[in-house]
Design an enzyme around this catalytic site. Structure first.
Site, PDB file in Angstrom:
ATOM      1  N   LYS A  59      46.529  46.839  41.459  1.00 53.73           N
ATOM      2  CA  LYS A  59      47.583  47.401  42.331  1.00 53.73           C
ATOM      3  C   LYS A  59      48.747  47.968  41.547  1.00 53.73           C
ATOM      4  O   LYS A  59      49.402  48.920  41.973  1.00 53.73           O
ATOM      5  CB  LYS A  59      48.084  46.351  43.324  1.00 53.73           C
ATOM      6  CG  LYS A  59      48.549  45.043  42.698  1.00 53.73           C
ATOM      7  CD  LYS A  59      47.415  44.048  42.558  1.00 53.73           C
ATOM      8  CE  LYS A  59      47.864  42.781  41.870  1.00 53.73           C
ATOM      9  NZ  LYS A  59      46.931  41.703  41.950  1.00 53.73           N
ATOM     10  N   GLU A  77      39.698  47.930  47.291  1.00 56.60           N
ATOM     11  CA  GLU A  77      39.861  46.875  48.305  1.00 56.60           C
ATOM     12  C   GLU A  77      40.508  45.609  47.734  1.00 56.60           C
ATOM     13  O   GLU A  77      41.315  44.955  48.392  1.00 56.60           O
ATOM     14  CB  GLU A  77      38.484  46.526  48.899  1.00 56.60           C
ATOM     15  CG  GLU A  77      38.528  45.573  50.061  1.00 56.60           C
ATOM     16  CD  GLU A  77      39.306  46.130  51.253  1.00 56.60           C
ATOM     17  OE1 GLU A  77      38.804  47.022  51.915  1.00 56.60           O
ATOM     18  OE2 GLU A  77      40.444  45.657  51.475  1.00 56.60           O
ATOM     19  N   GLY A 107      43.692  40.139  48.006  1.00 58.83           N
ATOM     20  CA  GLY A 107      42.477  39.472  47.517  1.00 58.83           C
ATOM     21  C   GLY A 107      41.242  39.716  48.351  1.00 58.83           C
ATOM     22  O   GLY A 107      40.693  40.811  48.373  1.00 58.83           O
ATOM     23  N   ILE A 111      40.882  39.728  51.660  1.00 55.87           N
ATOM     24  CA  ILE A 111      41.057  40.281  53.018  1.00 55.87           C
ATOM     25  C   ILE A 111      40.717  41.778  52.999  1.00 55.87           C
ATOM     26  O   ILE A 111      41.295  42.515  52.201  1.00 55.87           O
ATOM     27  CB  ILE A 111      42.515  40.110  53.516  1.00 55.87           C
ATOM     28  CG1 ILE A 111      42.915  38.638  53.538  1.00 55.87           C
ATOM     29  CG2 ILE A 111      42.701  40.741  54.887  1.00 55.87           C
ATOM     30  CD1 ILE A 111      44.370  38.400  53.949  1.00 55.87           C
ATOM     31  N   LYS A 164      51.606  45.978  46.276  1.00 55.19           N
ATOM     32  CA  LYS A 164      50.647  45.958  47.392  1.00 55.19           C
ATOM     33  C   LYS A 164      51.246  46.618  48.625  1.00 55.19           C
ATOM     34  O   LYS A 164      50.569  47.375  49.327  1.00 55.19           O
ATOM     35  CB  LYS A 164      50.250  44.500  47.689  1.00 55.19           C
ATOM     36  CG  LYS A 164      49.450  43.864  46.557  1.00 55.19           C
ATOM     37  CD  LYS A 164      49.404  42.358  46.701  1.00 55.19           C
ATOM     38  CE  LYS A 164      48.541  41.711  45.625  1.00 55.19           C
ATOM     39  NZ  LYS A 164      48.734  40.263  45.541  1.00 55.19           N
ATOM     40  N   GLY A 203      42.462  34.598  43.472  1.00 54.64           N
ATOM     41  CA  GLY A 203      41.373  33.746  42.988  1.00 54.64           C
ATOM     42  C   GLY A 203      40.132  34.581  42.726  1.00 54.64           C
ATOM     43  O   GLY A 203      39.911  35.605  43.371  1.00 54.64           O
TER      44      GLY A 203
HETATM   45  P1  NAP Z   1      42.727  38.127  33.499  1.00 51.54           P
HETATM   46  O1  NAP Z   1      42.096  36.858  33.864  1.00 51.54           O
HETATM   47  O2  NAP Z   1      43.927  38.109  32.622  1.00 51.54           O
HETATM   48  O3  NAP Z   1      41.603  39.045  32.813  1.00 51.54           O
HETATM   49  C1  NAP Z   1      41.887  40.253  32.171  1.00 51.54           C
HETATM   50  C2  NAP Z   1      40.676  40.684  31.403  1.00 51.54           C
HETATM   51  O4  NAP Z   1      40.959  41.938  30.781  1.00 51.54           O
HETATM   52  C3  NAP Z   1      40.283  39.720  30.260  1.00 51.54           C
HETATM   53  O5  NAP Z   1      38.890  39.538  30.240  1.00 51.54           O
HETATM   54  C4  NAP Z   1      40.733  40.435  28.988  1.00 51.54           C
HETATM   55  O6  NAP Z   1      39.904  40.202  27.880  1.00 51.54           O
HETATM   56  C5  NAP Z   1      40.564  41.889  29.422  1.00 51.54           C
HETATM   57  N1  NAP Z   1      41.425  42.789  28.662  1.00 51.54           N
HETATM   58  C6  NAP Z   1      42.774  42.747  28.553  1.00 51.54           C
HETATM   59  N2  NAP Z   1      43.200  43.768  27.781  1.00 51.54           N
HETATM   60  C7  NAP Z   1      42.100  44.451  27.406  1.00 51.54           C
HETATM   61  C8  NAP Z   1      41.881  45.585  26.592  1.00 51.54           C
HETATM   62  N3  NAP Z   1      42.885  46.215  25.993  1.00 51.54           N
HETATM   63  N4  NAP Z   1      40.620  46.000  26.421  1.00 51.54           N
HETATM   64  C9  NAP Z   1      39.584  45.363  26.999  1.00 51.54           C
HETATM   65  N5  NAP Z   1      39.729  44.279  27.795  1.00 51.54           N
HETATM   66  C10 NAP Z   1      40.979  43.837  27.987  1.00 51.54           C
HETATM   67  O7  NAP Z   1      43.130  38.971  34.790  1.00 51.54           O
HETATM   68  P2  NAP Z   1      42.536  38.833  36.263  1.00 51.54           P
HETATM   69  O8  NAP Z   1      43.293  37.781  36.986  1.00 51.54           O
HETATM   70  O9  NAP Z   1      41.060  38.776  36.227  1.00 51.54           O
HETATM   71  O10 NAP Z   1      43.042  40.233  36.899  1.00 51.54           O
HETATM   72  C11 NAP Z   1      42.375  41.439  36.645  1.00 51.54           C
HETATM   73  C12 NAP Z   1      42.887  42.501  37.624  1.00 51.54           C
HETATM   74  O11 NAP Z   1      42.637  42.078  38.954  1.00 51.54           O
HETATM   75  C13 NAP Z   1      44.401  42.759  37.575  1.00 51.54           C
HETATM   76  O12 NAP Z   1      44.641  44.085  37.889  1.00 51.54           O
HETATM   77  C14 NAP Z   1      44.933  41.857  38.677  1.00 51.54           C
HETATM   78  O13 NAP Z   1      46.176  42.302  39.179  1.00 51.54           O
HETATM   79  C15 NAP Z   1      43.846  42.026  39.702  1.00 51.54           C
HETATM   80  N6  NAP Z   1      43.732  40.973  40.696  1.00 51.54           N
HETATM   81  C16 NAP Z   1      43.685  39.662  40.299  1.00 51.54           C
HETATM   82  C17 NAP Z   1      43.505  38.687  41.250  1.00 51.54           C
HETATM   83  C18 NAP Z   1      43.461  37.242  40.891  1.00 51.54           C
HETATM   84  O14 NAP Z   1      43.432  36.403  41.803  1.00 51.54           O
HETATM   85  N7  NAP Z   1      43.435  36.872  39.608  1.00 51.54           N
HETATM   86  C19 NAP Z   1      43.361  39.039  42.608  1.00 51.54           C
HETATM   87  C20 NAP Z   1      43.412  40.391  42.972  1.00 51.54           C
HETATM   88  C21 NAP Z   1      43.590  41.344  41.997  1.00 51.54           C
HETATM   89  P3  NAP Z   1      39.769  38.729  27.206  1.00 51.54           P
HETATM   90  O15 NAP Z   1      39.169  37.845  28.258  1.00 51.54           O
HETATM   91  O16 NAP Z   1      38.839  38.920  26.054  1.00 51.54           O
HETATM   92  O17 NAP Z   1      41.155  38.312  26.817  1.00 51.54           O
HETATM   93  N1  HSE Z   2      48.643  37.402  41.450  1.00 52.05           N
HETATM   94  C1  HSE Z   2      48.163  37.881  42.681  1.00 52.05           C
HETATM   95  C2  HSE Z   2      48.524  36.922  43.779  1.00 52.05           C
HETATM   96  C3  HSE Z   2      46.676  38.067  42.618  1.00 52.05           C
HETATM   97  O1  HSE Z   2      48.887  35.775  43.461  1.00 52.05           O
HETATM   98  O2  HSE Z   2      48.469  37.283  44.948  1.00 52.05           O
HETATM   99  C4  HSE Z   2      46.109  38.732  43.832  1.00 52.05           C
HETATM  100  O3  HSE Z   2      46.502  40.055  43.914  1.00 52.05           O
END
Ligand code: NAP
Ligand code: HSE
Length: 441
Positions: free
Chosen positions: A107, A131, A136, A138, A207, A304
């Site tokens: 986002k 989406e 998340g 929804i 968002k 999550g």
């Molecule tokens: P995360 O756990 O920090 O994972 C990020 C991933 O990106 C890691 O695997 C990291 O590699 C990789 N990475 C970071 N920099 C990189 C680079 N320069 N080149 C290649 N790979 C790289 O983050 P996440 O929570 O999964 O979130 C990912 C996305 O989804 C974000 O945009 C976040 O806003 C969105 N999102 C997250 C959630 C949630 O609940 N967590 C929900 C909705 C949306 P390493 O593992 O090797 O460090």
């Molecule tokens: N950090 C975000 C949250 C992840 O807590 O809602 C989902 O977008």
């Protein structure tokens, strides 16, 4: 059955790892539903040696997400790295330039560059699906973009950040400190890499900016959002809210008025009897007021790995079936109207105010007078029980601040903050006043 759809997944953290596992677990059913197999061809992350709970033996590894995005071996680039610039932005642009469909949960990137990226995807006749970027698990993007295509939306609002709702809920239920709850949210994979985005309200704003553009057909305008996060909320506020019949929720609200759109993000006191007050923990809720359907409220896990993977895979499935739209916002990018900010005086609302008032004769009367000077009427005022008094020699009751809670009738934010500045300058309070808007949702 058609040929397989080949994926490249960049980012194998909380969301990326869950997506890979979901695709493996439900591979057969997805192939039947989509009419073709979905195959993971390549992945990318920073650390190749990290144990991610699945084998990478049969997929190609890329160290550089831009190279993965351009690989002729993939049809869809799935960006799960995060961030408004850097590797995420470069790789999404490279994928669109190379004619690959893109699925992203990012986002922050779309709130900054969404209109431009939407135009790029449209020009290439490919889809840019997001989406998972809002709320998340929804399915609010599809709901606004597709299911509500026959409606004019007047308002969209809700709890859009799982981390903040989780923190506020646990503080209320378990009387835990803000810091403990934030640490737990991080351990559960809910928080952004930099949790300031969550607790500062910026993630909710990203968002909200996307929901606003979808709901009103306007361009995405993150800079027009007034943003206030939850870091200043204390247990004292949560307990006072509870006693007064309210809960504190971080809300994102976008409303269409006769003079334009108003977007705001702030912690809000909502009556316990409202639907939004009952959304607890990592759950999010998105409410939409629309002319034909009326009011809709969608509730589900807002953060999550598994819930987010569910949304990511629904976007991938749309590409596999050939049903993904090539206009990301449900209308041509060139048709998104310039953002028109509501220029009228801010809306009025009631306020909760918590003051630490020195126990001196006339202090309370002086405070009430300052509020009255700005036409602010008080609905209720409570002086809480005296705090334990310090025993320091020479210390008087008047030196010990006492908590005072006020609820005001409707007033503007400007009037309230000016009155509180004056009260502080008068020297009757020992710390900056706390105040929160009350919404009767
Ligand atoms: P995360 O756990 O920090 O994972 C990020 C991933 O990106 C890691 O695997 C990291 O590699 C990789 N990475 C970071 N920099 C990189 C680079 N320069 N080149 C290649 N790979 C790289 O983050 P996440 O929570 O999964 O979130 C990912 C996305 O989804 C974000 O945009 C976040 O806003 C969105 N999102 C997250 C959630 C949630 O609940 N967590 C929900 C909705 C949306 P390493 O593992 O090797 O460090
Ligand atoms: N950090 C975000 C949250 C992840 O807590 O809602 C989902 O977008």
């Amino acid at each position: 059955m058609q040929s397989s759809l080949r994926l490249g997944v960049a980012g194998l953290g909380t969301v990326g790892a869950s997506v890979v596992k979901l695709l493996a677990r439900h591979a057969d059913d997805l192939a039947i539903r989509c009419g073709r197999p979905i195959v993971l061809r390549a992945v990318c992350a920073r650390d190749r040696t990290k144990d991610r709970g699945f084998s990478l033996a049969h997929v190609n590894w890329f160290q550089d997400p831009v190279k993965l995005a351009m690989s002729p071996d993939i049809d869809v680039f799935v960006e799960l790295i995060g961030g408004a610039s850097g590797a995420a932005e470069a790789s999404v642009r490279a994928a669109l330039d190379a004619g690959k469909h893109v699925v992203t949960a990012n986002k922050a990137l779309l709130a900054r560059h969404g209109v431009e990226l939407a135009a790029l995807a449209e020009k290439r006749g490919i889809s840019l699906n997001f989406e998972a970027a809002v709320a998340g698990g929804i399915p609010i993007i599809k709901t606004l973009r597709e299911a509500l295509a026959g409606n004019q939306v007047s308002r969209v609002y809700g709890i859009l950040n799982g981390t903040c709702n989780y923190i506020l809920t646990r503080m209320e239920r378990e009387k835990l400190s803000f810091e403990t709850c934030l640490k737990d949210a991080q351990a559960l994979g809910y928080a952004e890499t930099d949790p300031t985005f969550d607790i500062g309200g910026f993630d909710t704003a990203h968002k909200l900016a996307l929901l606003t553009a979808l709901a009103f057909g306007s361009q995405i305008d993150i800079d027009s959002i007034e943003i206030d996060g939850i870091s200043r909320i204390t247990l004292a506020d949560i307990e006072a809210a509870d006693e007064l019949g309210y809960r504190i929720k971080l809300l994102g609200i976008a409303e269409m008025g006769p003079n334009g759109i108003e977007q705001r993000v702030h912690p809000t006191m909502v009556p316990k009897s409202s639907a939004i007050a009952r959304i607890d923990g990592v759950l999010n809720a998105v409410a939409v007021d629309a002319d034909y359907v009326g009011e809709l409220i969608l509730v589900g896990p807002g953060a999550g790995g598994n819930a987010t993977a569910s949304s990511v895979v629904s976007d991938i499935a749309d590409v596999a079936r050939g049903t993904a739209l090539t206009n990301m916002m449900g209308r041509p990018a060139g048709n998104m109207q310039p953002y028109r900010r509501n220029a009228t005086e801010r809306l009025q609302s009631g306020y909760y105010v918590r003051l630490s008032v020195y126990d001196r004769p006339g202090a309370l009367a002086a405070i009430v007078a300052r509020l009255a000077e700005r036409d602010i009427s008080i609905e209720s005022i409570v002086q809480r029980s005296r705090a334990p008094r310090a025993d320091a020699p020479g210390m008087h009751a008047r030196d010990v601040p006492q908590p005072v809670i006020l609820i005001s009738y409707e007033t503007s934010e400007r009037a309230m903050s000016e009155a509180l500045d004056q009260i502080r300058a008068d020297g009757h309070v020992s710390e900056p006043p706390q105040f929160l808007r009350i919404e009767q949702l």
